[in-house]
Design a protein around this motif. Structure first.
Motif, PDB file in Angstrom:
ATOM      1  N   THR A   1      38.906  37.046  27.870  1.00 17.28           N
ATOM      2  CA  THR A   1      39.636  38.327  27.907  1.00 17.28           C
ATOM      3  C   THR A   1      39.510  38.906  29.304  1.00 17.28           C
ATOM      4  O   THR A   1      38.685  38.448  30.107  1.00 17.28           O
ATOM      5  CB  THR A   1      39.058  39.394  26.942  1.00 17.28           C
ATOM      6  N   GLN A   2      40.295  39.934  29.566  1.00 15.84           N
ATOM      7  CA  GLN A   2      40.259  40.692  30.827  1.00 15.84           C
ATOM      8  C   GLN A   2      40.493  39.808  32.043  1.00 15.84           C
ATOM      9  O   GLN A   2      40.002  40.088  33.139  1.00 15.84           O
ATOM     10  CB  GLN A   2      38.931  41.443  30.974  1.00 15.84           C
ATOM     11  N   GLY A   3      41.201  38.729  31.837  1.00 18.05           N
ATOM     12  CA  GLY A   3      41.555  37.850  32.955  1.00 18.05           C
ATOM     13  C   GLY A   3      40.462  36.880  33.371  1.00 18.05           C
ATOM     14  O   GLY A   3      40.695  35.974  34.161  1.00 18.05           O
ATOM     15  N   ILE A   4      39.247  37.069  32.809  1.00 15.07           N
ATOM     16  CA  ILE A   4      38.154  36.146  33.144  1.00 15.07           C
ATOM     17  C   ILE A   4      38.458  34.833  32.425  1.00 15.07           C
ATOM     18  O   ILE A   4      38.811  34.837  31.252  1.00 15.07           O
ATOM     19  CB  ILE A   4      36.784  36.706  32.674  1.00 15.07           C
ATOM     20  N   GLY A   5      38.350  33.732  33.116  1.00 18.32           N
ATOM     21  CA  GLY A   5      38.645  32.458  32.458  1.00 18.32           C
ATOM     22  C   GLY A   5      40.112  32.090  32.531  1.00 18.32           C
ATOM     23  O   GLY A   5      40.560  31.210  31.815  1.00 18.32           O
ATOM     24  N   VAL A   6      40.892  32.790  33.371  1.00 14.02           N
ATOM     25  CA  VAL A   6      42.288  32.411  33.604  1.00 14.02           C
ATOM     26  C   VAL A   6      42.400  31.989  35.070  1.00 14.02           C
ATOM     27  O   VAL A   6      42.101  32.771  35.974  1.00 14.02           O
ATOM     28  CB  VAL A   6      43.254  33.580  33.290  1.00 14.02           C
ATOM     29  N   VAL A   7      42.767  30.723  35.284  1.00 17.24           N
ATOM     30  CA  VAL A   7      42.727  30.150  36.628  1.00 17.24           C
ATOM     31  C   VAL A   7      44.104  29.614  37.005  1.00 17.24           C
ATOM     32  O   VAL A   7      44.761  28.976  36.176  1.00 17.24           O
ATOM     33  CB  VAL A   7      41.712  28.961  36.658  1.00 17.24           C
ATOM     34  N   LEU A   8      44.512  29.871  38.244  1.00 18.77           N
ATOM     35  CA  LEU A   8      45.758  29.284  38.743  1.00 18.77           C
ATOM     36  C   LEU A   8      45.392  28.062  39.587  1.00 18.77           C
ATOM     37  O   LEU A   8      44.676  28.175  40.580  1.00 18.77           O
ATOM     38  CB  LEU A   8      46.518  30.323  39.593  1.00 18.77           C
ATOM     39  N   ALA A   9      45.864  26.902  39.140  1.00 19.88           N
ATOM     40  CA  ALA A   9      45.613  25.682  39.922  1.00 19.88           C
ATOM     41  C   ALA A   9      46.898  25.367  40.673  1.00 19.88           C
ATOM     42  O   ALA A   9      47.935  25.116  40.062  1.00 19.88           O
ATOM     43  CB  ALA A   9      45.211  24.544  38.998  1.00 19.88           C
ATOM     44  N   GLU A  10      46.798  25.405  42.003  1.00 19.79           N
ATOM     45  CA  GLU A  10      48.028  25.309  42.811  1.00 19.79           C
ATOM     46  C   GLU A  10      48.487  23.861  43.012  1.00 19.79           C
ATOM     47  O   GLU A  10      49.664  23.620  43.231  1.00 19.79           O
ATOM     48  CB  GLU A  10      47.796  25.971  44.173  1.00 19.79           C
ATOM     49  N   THR A  11      47.534  22.933  42.959  1.00 19.99           N
ATOM     50  CA  THR A  11      47.923  21.537  43.185  1.00 19.99           C
ATOM     51  C   THR A  11      47.487  20.668  42.000  1.00 19.99           C
ATOM     52  O   THR A  11      46.618  21.064  41.207  1.00 19.99           O
ATOM     53  CB  THR A  11      47.231  20.967  44.441  1.00 19.99           C
TER      54      THR A  11
ATOM     55  N   VAL B   1      43.994  45.093  34.278  1.00 19.86           N
ATOM     56  CA  VAL B   1      43.447  46.296  34.924  1.00 19.86           C
ATOM     57  C   VAL B   1      42.003  46.034  35.381  1.00 19.86           C
ATOM     58  O   VAL B   1      41.578  46.495  36.448  1.00 19.86           O
ATOM     59  CB  VAL B   1      43.528  47.502  33.952  1.00 19.86           C
ATOM     60  N   HIS B   2      41.272  45.247  34.574  1.00 22.36           N
ATOM     61  CA  HIS B   2      39.888  44.904  34.941  1.00 22.36           C
ATOM     62  C   HIS B   2      39.819  44.047  36.203  1.00 22.36           C
ATOM     63  O   HIS B   2      38.762  43.881  36.789  1.00 22.36           O
ATOM     64  CB  HIS B   2      39.194  44.174  33.796  1.00 22.36           C
ATOM     65  N   ARG B   3      40.938  43.450  36.588  1.00 23.60           N
ATOM     66  CA  ARG B   3      40.987  42.645  37.821  1.00 23.60           C
ATOM     67  C   ARG B   3      41.691  43.443  38.934  1.00 23.60           C
ATOM     68  O   ARG B   3      42.181  42.878  39.881  1.00 23.60           O
ATOM     69  CB  ARG B   3      41.732  41.315  37.596  1.00 23.60           C
ATOM     70  N   GLY B   4      41.799  44.742  38.759  1.00 18.10           N
ATOM     71  CA  GLY B   4      42.367  45.592  39.808  1.00 18.10           C
ATOM     72  C   GLY B   4      43.856  45.863  39.661  1.00 18.10           C
ATOM     73  O   GLY B   4      44.487  46.389  40.576  1.00 18.10           O
ATOM     74  N   GLY B   5      44.433  45.521  38.504  1.00 14.64           N
ATOM     75  CA  GLY B   5      45.864  45.768  38.266  1.00 14.64           C
ATOM     76  C   GLY B   5      46.187  47.256  38.141  1.00 14.64           C
ATOM     77  O   GLY B   5      45.338  48.044  37.744  1.00 14.64           O
TER      78      GLY B   5
ATOM     79  N   LYS C   1      54.068  48.602  32.474  1.00 11.92           N
ATOM     80  CA  LYS C   1      54.067  47.405  33.315  1.00 11.92           C
ATOM     81  C   LYS C   1      52.744  47.378  34.062  1.00 11.92           C
ATOM     82  O   LYS C   1      52.271  48.422  34.514  1.00 11.92           O
ATOM     83  CB  LYS C   1      55.235  47.506  34.302  1.00 11.92           C
ATOM     84  N   ARG C   2      52.142  46.201  34.160  1.00 14.21           N
ATOM     85  CA  ARG C   2      50.911  46.069  34.950  1.00 14.21           C
ATOM     86  C   ARG C   2      51.209  45.164  36.129  1.00 14.21           C
ATOM     87  O   ARG C   2      51.860  44.133  35.970  1.00 14.21           O
ATOM     88  CB  ARG C   2      49.802  45.455  34.084  1.00 14.21           C
ATOM     89  N   GLN C   3      50.731  45.598  37.277  1.00 17.05           N
ATOM     90  CA  GLN C   3      50.942  44.803  38.498  1.00 17.05           C
ATOM     91  C   GLN C   3      49.579  44.409  39.046  1.00 17.05           C
ATOM     92  O   GLN C   3      48.732  45.278  39.290  1.00 17.05           O
ATOM     93  CB  GLN C   3      51.710  45.656  39.520  1.00 17.05           C
ATOM     94  N   GLY C   4      49.371  43.119  39.234  1.00 16.14           N
ATOM     95  CA  GLY C   4      48.093  42.640  39.754  1.00 16.14           C
ATOM     96  C   GLY C   4      47.847  43.134  41.175  1.00 16.14           C
ATOM     97  O   GLY C   4      48.794  43.465  41.899  1.00 16.14           O
ATOM     98  N   ALA C   5      46.597  43.178  41.568  1.00 19.03           N
ATOM     99  CA  ALA C   5      46.214  43.562  42.942  1.00 19.03           C
ATOM    100  C   ALA C   5      46.888  42.585  43.922  1.00 19.03           C
ATOM    101  O   ALA C   5      47.242  41.474  43.530  1.00 19.03           O
ATOM    102  CB  ALA C   5      44.698  43.492  43.057  1.00 19.03           C
ATOM    103  N   PRO C   6      47.069  42.997  45.186  1.00 19.18           N
ATOM    104  CA  PRO C   6      47.735  42.105  46.144  1.00 19.18           C
ATOM    105  C   PRO C   6      47.080  40.721  46.186  1.00 19.18           C
ATOM    106  O   PRO C   6      45.847  40.612  46.225  1.00 19.18           O
ATOM    107  CB  PRO C   6      47.554  42.835  47.483  1.00 19.18           C
TER     108      PRO C   6
END
Ligand code: ADP
Ligand code: MG
Length: 307
Positions: free
Chosen positions: A146-156, A214-218, A202-207
């Motif tokens: 929850t709260q974005g912890i454990g969600v990872v973007l793998a770019e390659t 929101v817990h990740r700065g959104g 609407k929630r917008q993630g931090a830059p």
């Protein structure tokens, strides 16, 4: 009515607001810490004991169960259900929504739009799962994060493969999901009560952050939903069997896609962003359910032994 808010912390904004809204509508409100209730399943009639006393005087409960207490919390809600007490959300529906995999499987069965998602047990199948979601970049999620912890973007492709291998090596279950790039770090939180969207933000993630939590700065702001977005949110809540739900959508090029359905959605961010009194809408829903329950009991009393 006598309504109990099942909450561990009386000082939380959501708990306070539910209490305030219930009192304002003339109900007797109480906070019960579900982790301090114990369950009596030996007797003929199911009971719950709280602070040494059996809980006999509750008409309805509003579960506000944290992710780490799902197992015990839902057992307590189930016991209330056994006792004929109304619940804003049923115990089954709460359990369903807590498991991201189960949630997405149910939504897909109902034809609700979702990002393409894969799930595998064996590390031998990693390549197949990566292919299934269209290759990198892709998103990897812990099943019960929850709260974005454990969600990872793998770019390659290589990054995806090693992160999945690492998680699987730790025997952790993960989802692999198509990355919705065009969402641009934003998502929509739709608050559904009794099959209607009562508020949306609407929630917008931090830059530089693709997660909008929101817990990740959104940051949050109010938003006007399209008809299709409303319809998707309501269908998602219905598919889960939740009467109170926070449905999270991504705005994808092919239309709204559901990423998550939350059974204890927070009130603070969304009430502040929209200035909508959501707490009162939850209480109103319980009032309607109570009227229905009473009408049903009357019919049963009039025709004993039938049906
Ligand atoms: P959590 O339960 O930890 O909040 P979510 O599945 O809601 O996990 O993901 C957290 C955030 O990451 C979402 O709010 C969204 O902004 C972003 N996100 C999640 N899945 C995707 C995806 N498939 N594509 C793009 N962004 C995503
Ligand atoms: Mg989320």
């Amino acid at each position: 009515m006598k309504i109990a808010v099942l909450s561990r912390d009386a000082s939380l904004y959501s708990t306070r607001r539910l209490l305030e809204a219930g009192n304002k509508r003339g109900h007797i409100m109480k906070i019960i810490d579900h982790m301090r209730c114990y369950i009596d399943i030996t007797a003929d009639c199911p009971k719950l004991i709280y602070q040494g006393e059996p809980l006999t005087n509750v008409d309805a409960v509003i579960p506000r169960i944290g992710a780490s207490y799902t197992f015990y919390g839902t057992a307590v809600v189930r016991q209330f259900e056994m006792m004929g007490v109304l619940s804003a959300n049923g115990s089954e529906a709460i359990s369903r929504s807590r498991d991201k995999l189960r949630c997405l499987q149910l939504l897909s069965k109902e034809g609700v739009g979702l990002p393409v998602t894969g799930f595998a047990h064996s590390t031998k199948d990693i390549e197949g799962v990566i292919e299934l979601v269209g290759g990198a970049p892709l998103v990897i999620k812990l099943l019960e994060g929850t709260q974005g912890i454990g969600v990872v973007l793998a770019e390659t492709y290589q990054a995806a493969k090693s992160v999945i291998e690492a998680f699987r090596g730790l025997n952790v279950n993960i989802l692999v999901q198509e990355y919705i790039k065009e969402a641009k770090g934003q998502d929509l939180r739709c608050f559904v009560v009794n099959d209607q969207v009562v508020a949306a933000m609407k929630r917008q993630g931090a830059p530089g952050e693709f997660r909008s939590n929101v817990h990740r700065g959104g940051k949050v702001c109010r938003v006007k939903l399209s008809l299709q977005e409303r319809d998707t949110a309501v269908r998602a809540a219905k598919a889960m069997g939740l009467q109170v739900a926070g449905v999270d959508l991504l705005r994808a090029s092919q239309g709204p896609l559901v990423i998550e359905v939350n059974s204890s959605p927070g009130l603070e961010g969304i009430e502040r962003a929209t200035e909508i009194d959501i707490a009162s809408k939850i209480i109103e829903y319980l009032e309607k359910q109570r009227a229905k329950q009473k009408a049903e009991q009357k019919v049963e009393q009039k025709s004993p032994g039938q049906g």
